[in-house]
Design an enzyme around this catalytic site. Sequence first.
Site, short mmCIF file in Angstrom:
data_model
loop_
_atom_site.label_atom_id
_atom_site.label_comp_id
_atom_site.label_asym_id
_atom_site.label_seq_id
_atom_site.Cartn_x
_atom_site.Cartn_y
_atom_site.Cartn_z
N HIS A 70 96.54 -63.67 -18.55
CA HIS A 70 97.67 -63.36 -19.93
C HIS A 70 98.98 -63.95 -19.44
O HIS A 70 99.22 -63.76 -18.25
CB HIS A 70 97.54 -61.80 -20.23
CG HIS A 70 98.07 -60.73 -19.21
ND1 HIS A 70 99.34 -60.68 -18.84
CD2 HIS A 70 97.27 -60.28 -18.32
CE1 HIS A 70 99.27 -59.68 -18.24
NE2 HIS A 70 97.99 -59.49 -17.44
N ASP A 72 101.49 -62.84 -21.24
CA ASP A 72 102.47 -61.96 -22.06
C ASP A 72 102.79 -61.09 -20.60
O ASP A 72 101.95 -60.70 -19.77
CB ASP A 72 102.08 -61.11 -22.96
CG ASP A 72 100.76 -60.14 -22.95
OD1 ASP A 72 99.94 -60.98 -22.04
OD2 ASP A 72 100.57 -59.52 -23.39
N GLU A 137 97.75 -59.11 -23.93
CA GLU A 137 96.90 -58.21 -23.22
C GLU A 137 97.81 -57.07 -22.82
O GLU A 137 97.21 -55.73 -22.71
CB GLU A 137 96.65 -58.90 -21.76
CG GLU A 137 95.43 -58.16 -20.96
CD GLU A 137 96.09 -56.94 -20.21
OE1 GLU A 137 95.26 -56.21 -19.47
OE2 GLU A 137 97.28 -57.19 -19.77
N GLU A 138 98.89 -57.04 -22.80
CA GLU A 138 99.83 -55.95 -22.49
C GLU A 138 100.33 -55.05 -23.62
O GLU A 138 100.88 -54.03 -23.62
CB GLU A 138 101.11 -56.32 -22.04
CG GLU A 138 101.08 -57.00 -20.37
CD GLU A 138 100.57 -56.06 -19.52
OE1 GLU A 138 100.09 -55.19 -19.69
OE2 GLU A 138 100.53 -56.50 -18.31
N GLU A 166 93.77 -60.29 -12.85
CA GLU A 166 94.49 -59.18 -12.62
C GLU A 166 94.84 -58.83 -11.06
O GLU A 166 94.21 -59.06 -10.45
CB GLU A 166 93.71 -57.76 -13.29
CG GLU A 166 93.40 -58.11 -14.82
CD GLU A 166 94.97 -57.76 -15.54
OE1 GLU A 166 95.64 -57.24 -14.97
OE2 GLU A 166 95.05 -58.00 -16.70
N HIS A 352 104.70 -53.62 -13.73
CA HIS A 352 105.43 -52.76 -14.50
C HIS A 352 106.54 -51.81 -14.08
O HIS A 352 106.88 -51.12 -14.62
CB HIS A 352 104.31 -51.97 -15.20
CG HIS A 352 103.12 -52.37 -16.12
ND1 HIS A 352 102.48 -51.88 -16.99
CD2 HIS A 352 102.55 -53.84 -15.80
CE1 HIS A 352 101.45 -52.82 -17.27
NE2 HIS A 352 101.61 -53.87 -16.64
#
EC number: 3.5.1.18
Length: 379
Positions: A70, A72, A137-138, A166, A352
Amino acid sequence: MSATLALTEQLIARASVTPDDQHCQQIMTERLAALGFECETIASHGVTNLWAVKRGADGRDGKLLAFAGHTDVVPTGPLEQWTSPPFVPAHRDGKLYGRGAADMKTSLAAFVVASEEFVAAHPGHRGAIAFLITSDEEGPATDGTVKVVELLEARGERVDYCIVGEPTSTAELGDVVKNGRRGSMSGELVVKGVQGHIAYPHLAKNPIHLLAPALAELAAEQWDAGNEYFPPTTWQVSNLHAGTGATNVIPGHADLMFNFRFSTASTVEGLQARVHAILDKHGLEYTLKWSVSGLPFLTPRGDLSNALENAIRAETGLTTELSTTGGTSDGRFIARICPQVIEFGPPNGSIHKIDEHIDVRFVDPLKNVYRRVLEQLIA
């Protein structure tokens, strides 16, 4: 600066907060098209998706290895808390800082460069390489990978192996890979009562008191014992609310939100039936709305896990751990069309978070592991 690090920085510089791709996929498409990939953009409700494939000498009969990822990223949070701007790649103490550095723009760059090196070294490669990339995805993950998978299903496209980029590693690159994930199912329960003055409980029916014994039983229930690959299924309350805030009003209803993280030892239908049985046993009047965001999937040991373990050992000297812990990922969608799905990427300690980063010493070894897997499976 290595090609992988340079491309990582180029991608980090795009402020691709979900679901805005910010032309990250265009950057990737230009590199892939130059290698002979057929690139297709699949847009859905503001989400940008990419399906790119390069067939090998065996054509559609050859094995297909896909990389899923992803572009994003999650929002930055307060900018003033970042040591350097989140979308300006910065190097400090051997680390590359920026939003998406670990989750997952380094993985994207690494597989692009790995593919470039692989095609240059094996121009007549037999199998096919594909990229399945999304900008959702997020976020809700309703218009991203799942939409591409539905399209591939409709076309009858076969995917033999899939690596999801990931960030699975913990302390060192390659110490952990994910060969499965638990399913996730949530419930929104409303227990009905009768509102009234708290001084006259005989004229009311307190839904909190009614719910409490059932809640205790649900919390104590052992849903399954897990299995060889998964820990036991868990049930957790995420929200509990009742009342108006006043101290003299018995509420008319109590609202409970909960979530299952469940293994292949349980089914959606079985868990739902057991919850309803407990609620019914306690004589509750209620409504219950279910939502399943992902089913559990598991890739047993096979060609992909063997290739990845061999590549990690050759590149890092580590013996990797196969794990199914953690949250959900887009692997849950891809498992519908691919029998072997494994997640592997850089360490996840800063994902994150403010000042997200990756240790630069892992960047090129990650690319090398990806290239070694390509060489083992589709050369």
